[in-house]
Design an enzyme around this catalytic site. Sequence first.
Site: not given
Length: 205
Positions: A13, A15, A125
Site C-alpha cells: 500500500h 503512497d 484506502d
Amino acid sequence: MTTKKVYIISHSHWDREWYMAYEQHHMRLVALMDDLLHLFKTNPDFHSFHLDGQTIAIDDYLEVRPEKREEVQAAITAGKLKIGPFYILQDDFLISSESNTRNMLVGLEESRKWGDPVMLGYFPDTFGNMGQAPQMMKEGGIEAAAFGRGVKPTGFNNVVINDEKYTSQFSEMWWEGADKSKIFSLLFANWYSNGNEIPVEKEAA
C-alpha cells in the site's frame, strides 16, 4: 474436520507522498522493488506481488533504476508482478469525475504497454466511494472491485460493530451505482492488511 483454503495476496500500500516527503517514499519504493526482483529470481515458490493497482510506481522505480527495465518486464510477463488498472492510486471520492476517468484510461493504456492489467477496481484506502464507480468500472471493462471504506466490516480482533445501516458481516456484495450498474465487490474485512492477523504458529499435533 472441514479444511479451508486461504489465499494470501502479497501487495503494497504505497503512497507517493504522505507522512514523509516524496523523496523518502520514493527511496522506500526503490528498496521494495529491488527486493521483489531479487525474490522473484531466487524464490520460485513466491507466486506474485500486487503492485497496489497503480502503474506510476513502475515509472518512479525506473527513474532511479533504468537498468532494471528488462527485469521489470520479465516479472510482469511471467505474471509475477501484477499491475494496473489505474495510473495512480487515487482517492476517487475527492477528485473530479474527469480525473477519475482519465486515471483509469491512462492506467489501462500504460499497463497494456507492459502486459495484461489486473482488471480490478482497487480502492483499498479511499476515504469514501463515488456513486458512479460501478458505471465507470463497467465502461472500462472492469467487472469487480475491492474496497476498504464505506461499509463497516467486522472490526479488528473480530469485534462486531453494531450498526445495521452501514455494517456488513460479509466480504462479498453487489455494488450498485447511481445509474443501476452493478459490479461484484469485495470488502476488505479487517482492512487491506488483514493477512497480519493470520496466525503463523503451527497447530500442535
